[in-house]
Design an enzyme around this catalytic site. Structure first.
Site, PDB file in Angstrom:
ATOM      1  N   ASP A 186       0.849  -1.252  -0.073  1.00 15.84           N
ATOM      2  CA  ASP A 186      -0.027  -0.158   0.090  1.00 15.84           C
ATOM      3  C   ASP A 186       0.871   1.178   0.038  1.00 15.84           C
ATOM      4  OD1 ASP A 186      -1.764  -2.006   0.149  1.00 15.84           O
ATOM      5  OD2 ASP A 186      -3.089  -0.924   2.048  1.00 15.84           O
ATOM      6  N   LYS A 200      -6.790   3.382  -3.020  1.00 12.72           N
ATOM      7  CA  LYS A 200      -7.214   3.209  -1.467  1.00 12.72           C
ATOM      8  C   LYS A 200      -7.383   4.771  -0.836  1.00 12.72           C
ATOM      9  CE  LYS A 200      -4.950   2.168   3.075  1.00 12.72           C
ATOM     10  NZ  LYS A 200      -3.827   1.304   3.470  1.00 12.72           N
ATOM     11  N   LYS A 253     -10.092   0.271  -2.003  1.00  8.92           N
ATOM     12  CA  LYS A 253     -10.032  -0.050  -0.716  1.00  8.92           C
ATOM     13  C   LYS A 253     -10.396   1.197   0.161  1.00  8.92           C
ATOM     14  CE  LYS A 253      -6.663  -1.464   2.884  1.00  8.92           C
ATOM     15  NZ  LYS A 253      -5.214  -1.889   3.276  1.00  8.92           N
TER      16      LYS A 253
END
Length: 220
Positions: free
Chosen positions: A89, A151, A180
């Site tokens: 991430d 995300k 996400k």
């Protein structure tokens, strides 16, 4: 719906101890969460502890500011993968995005994607700091750069996921990328709202409470 498989069980606090990481790992194995999301210093330990389980190891790159150089982010990726990370991430260069230096933002993501090999890359755009147009642009660039997910948040910038942001991001990336939601998802109601809005993954430290239908006071 198997709620657990949507959850990255998360502990990214700077003061996280090994005992707390082990508790996170044990919970992830018990509830069969999709992954544990932890800082890079614990990746090797987690990978060893989870090697015979169905739980992935997720870590963060350029966290939490995104202001590292692309070369630094790429090295972080290589080191994390070597230590056993399955998913990465990363945080975009937020200042470059706000300046309109879009090539720089794209190349930064591309450097991480290239270094990752075939590992999953999620691009954190830090929605709380962006206008809606910047959110759209960041999502478009993430798609162009070959990421797997966009995300919402680090959870460290004073705000987290909102239903509106998840919908906006999903509208931009369509079926090409997944979304996400992370930051501030504290209970089953929050979780379901994010899934209904288009998220296919939720990052939360409240994974156990979500599954049990309880409430958490955590910001992440």
């Amino acid at each position: 719906m198997d709620y657990a498989k949507y959850i990255d069980h998360t502990l990214l606090k700077p003061d996280a101890t090994l005992d707390q990481i082990d508790k996170l790992i044990d919970e992830a194995k018990e509830y069969h969460f999709k992954s544990v999301c932890i800082n890079p210093t614990y990746v090797k330990h987690a990978a060893e502890a989870l090697k015979d389980s169905d739980v992935l190891v997720c870590t963060v790159i350029g966290f939490p500011l995104g202001a590292n150089t692309s070369a630094t982010k790429a090295f972080e990726v290589e080191d994390a993968v070597k230590n056993g990370a399955d998913e990465l991430d990363m945080i975009i260069n937020i200042g470059a995005l706000k300046d309109g230096r879009y090539d720089e933002v794209r190349k930064d993501i591309e450097a991480v994607v290239k270094a990752s090999g075939d590992h999953t890359v999620k691009v954190i755009i830090e929605t709380v700091l962006l206008t809606d147009e910047e959110k759209r642009k960041a999502s478009e660039i993430s798609k162009e750069a070959g990421a797997d997910f966009v995300k919402t948040s680090t959870g460290f910038a004073g705000g987290g996921a909102t239903v509106e942001d998840v919908k906006l991001m999903k509208e931009v990336v369509g079926d090409d990328l997944e979304v996400k939601a992370s930051g501030g998802v504290r209970n089953l109601e929050d979780f379901k709202a994010m899934i209904d809005a288009g998220a296919t993954r939720v990052g939360a430290s409240a994974g156990v409470q979500i599954i049990q239908g309880l409430e958490s006071d955590s910001d992440y």
